[in-house]
Write an enzyme that holds these catalytic residues in place. Structure first.
Site, short mmCIF file in Angstrom:
data_model
loop_
_atom_site.label_atom_id
_atom_site.label_comp_id
_atom_site.label_asym_id
_atom_site.label_seq_id
_atom_site.Cartn_x
_atom_site.Cartn_y
_atom_site.Cartn_z
N ARG A 238 -2.59 -12.94 -3.49
CA ARG A 238 -3.65 -13.84 -3.00
C ARG A 238 -3.21 -14.64 -1.79
O ARG A 238 -3.92 -14.72 -0.79
CB ARG A 238 -4.03 -14.83 -4.11
CG ARG A 238 -4.33 -14.12 -5.42
CD ARG A 238 -5.69 -14.42 -5.93
NE ARG A 238 -6.22 -13.23 -6.58
CZ ARG A 238 -7.34 -13.21 -7.26
NH1 ARG A 238 -8.08 -14.29 -7.36
NH2 ARG A 238 -7.77 -12.09 -7.82
N HIS B 293 4.72 2.43 -0.06
CA HIS B 293 3.63 1.45 -0.02
C HIS B 293 4.16 0.11 -0.53
O HIS B 293 4.76 0.06 -1.61
CB HIS B 293 2.47 1.91 -0.90
CG HIS B 293 1.81 3.15 -0.39
ND1 HIS B 293 0.62 3.13 0.32
CD2 HIS B 293 2.17 4.45 -0.45
CE1 HIS B 293 0.28 4.37 0.66
NE2 HIS B 293 1.21 5.20 0.19
N GLU C 191 -2.11 15.88 0.12
CA GLU C 191 -1.46 15.29 -1.08
C GLU C 191 -2.11 15.88 -2.33
O GLU C 191 -1.43 16.43 -3.20
CB GLU C 191 -1.60 13.76 -1.05
CG GLU C 191 -0.99 13.08 -2.28
CD GLU C 191 -1.10 11.55 -2.25
OE1 GLU C 191 -1.89 11.01 -1.43
OE2 GLU C 191 -0.39 10.91 -3.04
N ASP D 90 -2.84 0.41 6.29
CA ASP D 90 -3.53 1.57 5.73
C ASP D 90 -4.94 1.19 5.29
O ASP D 90 -5.19 0.04 4.92
CB ASP D 90 -2.71 2.04 4.50
CG ASP D 90 -3.37 3.14 3.69
OD1 ASP D 90 -3.04 4.31 3.94
OD2 ASP D 90 -4.19 2.82 2.81
N HIS E 96 7.93 6.61 3.91
CA HIS E 96 6.63 6.59 3.22
C HIS E 96 6.77 5.82 1.91
O HIS E 96 7.01 6.40 0.85
CB HIS E 96 6.13 8.02 2.98
CG HIS E 96 4.69 8.06 2.56
ND1 HIS E 96 3.70 8.64 3.31
CD2 HIS E 96 4.07 7.56 1.48
CE1 HIS E 96 2.54 8.50 2.71
NE2 HIS E 96 2.74 7.84 1.58
N ASP F 48 7.15 6.55 -2.04
CA ASP F 48 5.69 6.33 -2.15
C ASP F 48 5.33 5.00 -2.84
O ASP F 48 5.08 4.02 -2.16
CB ASP F 48 5.02 7.54 -2.82
CG ASP F 48 3.59 7.76 -2.36
OD1 ASP F 48 3.17 7.12 -1.37
OD2 ASP F 48 2.87 8.57 -2.98
N GLY G 12 -5.87 6.64 0.13
CA GLY G 12 -6.94 6.65 -0.86
C GLY G 12 -7.31 8.06 -1.28
O GLY G 12 -6.51 9.00 -1.15
N HIS H 188 -2.23 10.23 5.42
CA HIS H 188 -1.99 11.06 4.24
C HIS H 188 -2.86 12.32 4.41
O HIS H 188 -4.03 12.21 4.80
CB HIS H 188 -2.46 10.37 2.97
CG HIS H 188 -1.66 9.17 2.55
ND1 HIS H 188 -1.69 7.98 3.21
CD2 HIS H 188 -0.82 8.99 1.49
CE1 HIS H 188 -0.90 7.11 2.59
NE2 HIS H 188 -0.35 7.69 1.54
N1 ADE Z 1 -2.29 4.31 -1.76
C1 ADE Z 1 -1.18 3.98 -2.43
N2 ADE Z 1 -0.47 5.07 -2.73
C2 ADE Z 1 -1.15 6.12 -2.24
C3 ADE Z 1 -0.92 7.51 -2.21
N3 ADE Z 1 0.16 8.07 -2.77
N4 ADE Z 1 -1.85 8.30 -1.62
C4 ADE Z 1 -2.93 7.76 -1.05
N5 ADE Z 1 -3.19 6.46 -1.04
C5 ADE Z 1 -2.31 5.64 -1.63
ZN ZN Z 2 1.33 7.26 0.22
#
Ligand code: ADE
Ligand code: ZN
Length: 344
Positions: A77, A24, A204, A144, A22, A282, A176, A201
């Site tokens: 970009r 991003h 959280e 995502d 996990h 994350d 999000g 997700h």
């Molecule tokens: N987008 C980027 N990081 C996130 C997170 N921790 N939770 C939800 N959306 C995300």
């Molecule tokens: Zn996440």
């Protein structure tokens, strides 16, 4: 802890073969790279000093974190920008002895900004193939979309994945703001029917109802975070019985103020309850961490070397690596644990 034991813990964490399930991609943008890209695209609102970026990365709450994240991604970009970010991110994982990663990326945000999916995928694949050739690491992509962008945005994201996505796309994720998951049921049914893993997700910033709906409405194969599950004993029982994996990131939860302090973070209790917990970074530079940093944090939370090795094994078990590579990686973790007196 003595200096010697601190350095042996550091050596053990470095030596431990790891997977990252996990993380991003855009949340892995190093401040220096962000500034370089802001300069090259002449984005005056993002031409700041490193100190300014670091203080920009201090979040009041989860919505504030998302606001900053969505602003920062605007430096990406061209395909070259995505290739640079992918290569830097994967090299950083390889340096941490990560051999396999399932990397989430914010495809929907880019599409909504008018960046074509072909541009995003071309850059990601260039970075991936380049670094996979240099290091013993395999990357799978997880596109995502943010739930607060709505179902239609999720549909556009899935359409783009099914039309333009390479074979290295593994799954589909909703992130999000943690809105109700029920309205996304049909979208995830379509994603799963196309062979994508369901990697939402849930739990959280919200409670057990979101995790239940991620399970029942979205058919979750794993839960991103899931820390809110601990408020419902029936859900904890279910997660234990099913061994449904939860991807936990303590520093993220602290930095987005989803938990008030590390002492209150449920990671140790989740392990005590027999849940299949994995450890993840994350959005590492945005939270001043990386995956080895999360192992250090877990140690500060009272988890000993045997528990750290178990978290590494859990990551392998919860991953979508092929069985032979899982067996080989677990054997390497066992051997490293034995060498460092961390056998369970
Ligand atoms: N987008 C980027 N990081 C996130 C997170 N921790 N939770 C939800 N959306 C995300
Ligand atoms: Zn996440």
């Amino acid at each position: 802890m003595t200096a010697t034991s601190a350095s042996s813990l550091e050596d053990f964490i470095a030596a431990l073969p790891k997977v990252e399930l996990h993380v991003h991609l855009e949340g892995s943008l190093q401040p220096e790279t962000l500034l370089t890209l802001a300069d090259s695209h002449q984005l005056s609102d993002l031409q700041r000093s490193l100190e300014e970026i670091r203080s920009w990365y201090e979040f009041r709450d989860f919505p504030h974190f998302l606001e900053v994240y969505r602003h920062a991604v605007q430096v990406l970009r061209d395909a070259e920008d995505f290739a640079l970010l992918a290569a830097e991110t994967i090299r950083s994982l390889a340096r941490q002895n990560v051999h396999y990663a399932e990397v989430n990326f914010s495809l929907c945000d880019h599409l909504e900004r008018g960046i074509p999916a072909e541009v995003v995928f071309a850059g990601l694949e260039q970075g991936r193939t380049q670094v996979e050739a240099e290091h013993d690491i395999t990357i799978r992509w997880v596109p995502d979309f943010p739930g607060d962008f709505g179902v239609a945005a999720g549909e556009r994201t899935l359409d783009a994945v099914l039309t333009h996505g390479p074979a290295s796309v593994l799954g589909f994720s909703i992130g999000g703001l943690e809105v109700d998951r029920e309205p996304f049921a049909d979208l995830f049914t379509r994603a799963r029917a196309a062979g994508l893993r369901s990697l939402p997700h849930a739990g959280e910033t919200e409670g057990p109802d979101r995790v239940w709906s991620a399970i029942h409405a979205l058919g979750a194969d794993r839960i991103g975070h899931g820390i809110g599950s601990m408020r419902d004993p029936a859900l904890v029982d279910y997660l234990r019985e099913q061994q449904l994996p939860l991807d936990v990131s303590p520093t993220s939860n602290l930095c987005t103020r989803s938990v008030a302090s590390l002492e209150e973070h449920p990671l140790p209790r989740m392990l005590e309850k027999g849940l299949l917990v994995t450890l993840n970074s994350d959005d590492p530079p945005m939270f001043g961490t990386d995956l080895t940093g999360e192992y250090r944090t877990a140690s500060r939370m009272g988890l000993g070397p045997a528990a750290l090795a178990q978290l590494a094994r859990n990551g392998v078990q919860a991953s979508f690596l092929e069985p032979a590579r899982k067996t080989a990686l677990v054997a390497e973790i066992d051997a490293t644990a034995a060498q460092h007196d961390a056998a369970s």
